[in-house]
Motif scaffolding. Structure first.
Motif, PDB file in Angstrom:
ATOM      1  N   LYS A  80       0.734  -1.229   0.080  1.00 16.25           N
ATOM      2  CA  LYS A  80       0.034  -0.040  -0.053  1.00 16.25           C
ATOM      3  C   LYS A  80       0.985   1.130   0.105  1.00 16.25           C
ATOM      4  CE  LYS A  80      -0.455  -0.139   5.042  1.00 16.25           C
ATOM      5  NZ  LYS A  80      -1.589  -0.198   6.160  1.00 16.25           N
ATOM      6  N   ALA A  81       2.093   1.148   0.401  1.00 16.73           N
ATOM      7  CA  ALA A  81       3.251   2.350   0.359  1.00 16.73           C
ATOM      8  C   ALA A  81       3.768   2.548  -1.081  1.00 16.73           C
ATOM      9  CB  ALA A  81       4.141   1.918   1.469  1.00 16.73           C
ATOM     10  N   LEU A  82       3.339   1.532  -1.891  1.00 14.17           N
ATOM     11  CA  LEU A  82       3.842   1.952  -3.365  1.00 14.17           C
ATOM     12  C   LEU A  82       3.215   2.598  -4.270  1.00 14.17           C
ATOM     13  CD1 LEU A  82       5.004  -2.062  -3.942  1.00 14.17           C
ATOM     14  CD2 LEU A  82       6.506  -0.114  -3.020  1.00 14.17           C
ATOM     15  N   PRO A  83       3.764   3.380  -5.175  1.00 15.65           N
ATOM     16  CA  PRO A  83       2.924   4.093  -6.152  1.00 15.65           C
ATOM     17  C   PRO A  83       1.799   3.309  -6.906  1.00 15.65           C
ATOM     18  CG  PRO A  83       5.290   4.543  -6.370  1.00 15.65           C
ATOM     19  CD  PRO A  83       5.034   3.119  -5.580  1.00 15.65           C
ATOM     20  N   LYS A  84       0.640   3.937  -7.140  1.00 10.62           N
ATOM     21  CA  LYS A  84      -0.301   3.348  -7.663  1.00 10.62           C
ATOM     22  C   LYS A  84      -0.051   2.348  -9.102  1.00 10.62           C
ATOM     23  CE  LYS A  84      -3.972   5.914  -5.349  1.00 10.62           C
ATOM     24  NZ  LYS A  84      -5.154   6.755  -5.668  1.00 10.62           N
ATOM     25  N   ARG A  85       0.863   3.162  -9.677  1.00  6.71           N
ATOM     26  CA  ARG A  85       1.116   2.503 -11.033  1.00  6.71           C
ATOM     27  C   ARG A  85       2.291   1.503 -11.193  1.00  6.71           C
ATOM     28  NH1 ARG A  85      -0.553   6.380 -15.835  1.00  6.71           N
ATOM     29  NH2 ARG A  85      -2.515   7.357 -15.063  1.00  6.71           N
ATOM     30  N   VAL A  86       2.634   0.995 -10.052  1.00  6.98           N
ATOM     31  CA  VAL A  86       3.752  -0.095 -10.082  1.00  6.98           C
ATOM     32  C   VAL A  86       3.449  -1.162 -10.638  1.00  6.98           C
ATOM     33  CG1 VAL A  86       4.743  -1.664  -8.753  1.00  6.98           C
ATOM     34  CG2 VAL A  86       4.734   0.679  -7.803  1.00  6.98           C
ATOM     35  N   SER A  87       4.429  -1.862 -11.501  1.00  2.93           N
ATOM     36  CA  SER A  87       4.054  -2.941 -12.629  1.00  2.93           C
ATOM     37  C   SER A  87       3.158  -3.987 -11.986  1.00  2.93           C
ATOM     38  CB  SER A  87       5.261  -3.415 -13.195  1.00  2.93           C
ATOM     39  OG  SER A  87       5.038  -4.508 -13.692  1.00  2.93           O
ATOM     40  N   LYS A  88       2.232  -4.529 -12.551  1.00  2.68           N
ATOM     41  CA  LYS A  88       1.338  -5.596 -11.993  1.00  2.68           C
ATOM     42  C   LYS A  88       2.313  -6.827 -11.874  1.00  2.68           C
ATOM     43  CE  LYS A  88      -3.450  -4.374 -13.286  1.00  2.68           C
ATOM     44  NZ  LYS A  88      -2.998  -2.807 -13.513  1.00  2.68           N
ATOM     45  N   LEU A  89       3.298  -6.761 -12.953  1.00  3.22           N
ATOM     46  CA  LEU A  89       4.121  -8.195 -12.824  1.00  3.22           C
ATOM     47  C   LEU A  89       5.005  -8.024 -11.611  1.00  3.22           C
ATOM     48  CD1 LEU A  89       4.987 -10.404 -14.745  1.00  3.22           C
ATOM     49  CD2 LEU A  89       6.659  -8.744 -15.709  1.00  3.22           C
ATOM     50  N   TYR A  90       5.448  -7.257 -10.871  1.00  2.00           N
ATOM     51  CA  TYR A  90       5.980  -7.082  -9.699  1.00  2.00           C
ATOM     52  C   TYR A  90       5.000  -7.705  -8.660  1.00  2.00           C
ATOM     53  CZ  TYR A  90       7.657  -5.625  -5.102  1.00  2.00           C
ATOM     54  OH  TYR A  90       7.980  -5.758  -3.581  1.00  2.00           O
ATOM     55  N   PHE A  91       3.948  -7.482  -8.535  1.00  2.00           N
ATOM     56  CA  PHE A  91       2.905  -8.116  -7.542  1.00  2.00           C
ATOM     57  C   PHE A  91       3.080  -9.848  -7.849  1.00  2.00           C
ATOM     58  CE2 PHE A  91       1.459  -3.798  -7.521  1.00  2.00           C
ATOM     59  CZ  PHE A  91       1.704  -3.341  -6.238  1.00  2.00           C
TER      60      PHE A  91
END
Length: 296
Positions: free
Chosen positions: A177-188
């Motif tokens: 939740k602390a990450l920017p909203k547009r972080v790559s979905k691949l990261y998650f």
């Protein structure tokens, strides 16, 4: 480009297709030495995918993957010292990694990634640390250069710069939740698969579409814990990662090429380094750099 860094030593664990592309690139670049670790035997899958293994059983019979790849890499550039180290890298002491300027590991468990990174960070000298993984049409690179100083061209001047890199463990511990909203979905998605394999005691890549229900349950738990919407990790993306347990050669070529460039930049101290994740998805052909660190 490498100037006085031509004597740099590189350590690479697990000779999968992506790492073979990387090794070929840095051997051709003329680094000082490359050490390989991979005690697995040559399999039919490796034979069909690995361009460093010649289709002649007499050349690989009784040899490990690292030994076969070592023989082929020597032919690319006889001036580079290519060698093999045997054993489980998780048992190697901290001092072992101090012999190298860069350590690259591939196809390693979550626990092993954390452990090797910690050992590299304990050294008084800076050892560049990289993890690289390809699953089907997707690829990921992680970079830890510790406290890194480098130079770059800015207009007509050369400016000195400095970056601080977090460890792999600290990076993946950053609350979602602390990450920017547009972080790559691949990261998650990669973190979900990684944690699923860890919880199930699987080796990297030992998953299949049959594991999808369990993976989706873990996704739900992680998203609830991190207060993140499950739409950040689409079902279709997880399915592709589970189905694509083997590496896709075009993706390996791209990831291996970028990894080679980044390692050479880090050792030479010239040019902006990648900080600290790189993702590539062949479905949209996009490569993304994500700086995932604790918010300041």
């Amino acid at each position: 480009m490498l100037t006085n860094k031509l004597n740099s030593g590189f350590f690479q664990s697990r000779t999968r297709v992506t790492c073979e592309k990387f090794c070929k690139n840095i051997v051709l670049a003329g680094v000082g030495s490359v050490t390989l670790v991979d005690d697995r035997e040559v399999t039919e899958e490796a034979l069909s995918a690995n361009f460093l293994i010649l289709p002649d059983e007499n050349l690989y019979h009784g040899k490990t993957l690292a030994e076969v790849c070592c023989d082929s890499l020597k032919e690319f550039n006889p001036m580079v010292h290519v060698s093999v180290e045997k054993g489980d890298i998780s048992t190697f002491g901290v001092e072992f990694f101090g012999k190298f300027d860069a350590v690259v590991i591939s196809c390693c468990s979550l626990a092993k990634k954390k452990l090797i990174n910690q050992k590299c960070r304990k050294l008084s000298k800076r050892v560049a640390f990289y993890t690289v993984d390809c699953r089907g049409s997707c690829g990921e690179i992680f970079v830890d250069l510790k406290d890194y100083k480098y130079s770059k061209k800015k207009l007509e001047e050369t400016v000195e710069c400095q970056l601080e890199f977090p460890s792999f463990e600290d990076t993946i511990s950053v609350p979602w939740k602390a990450l920017p909203k547009r972080v790559s979905k691949l990261y998650f998605a990669m973190r979900v698969i990684e944690q699923f394999e860890d919880a199930e005691g699987r080796n990297p890549g030992e998953t299949s579409i049959a594991d999808l229900p369990g993976v989706l349950n873990l996704r739900k738990e992680l998203c609830e814990t991190n207060s993140v919407n499950e739409s950040q990790i689409p079902d279709a993306l997880l399915e592709r990662l589970l189905i694509g347990t083997s590496e896709y050669p075009p993706v390996c070529a791209i990831i291996g090429g970028i990894l080679g460039q980044e390692v050479i930049k880090a050792i030479s101290g010239k040019g902006d380094p990648l900080k600290n994740f790189f993702f590539f998805d062949a479905m949209d052909g996009k490569g993304l750099i994500e700086d995932i660190s604790e918010p300041k």
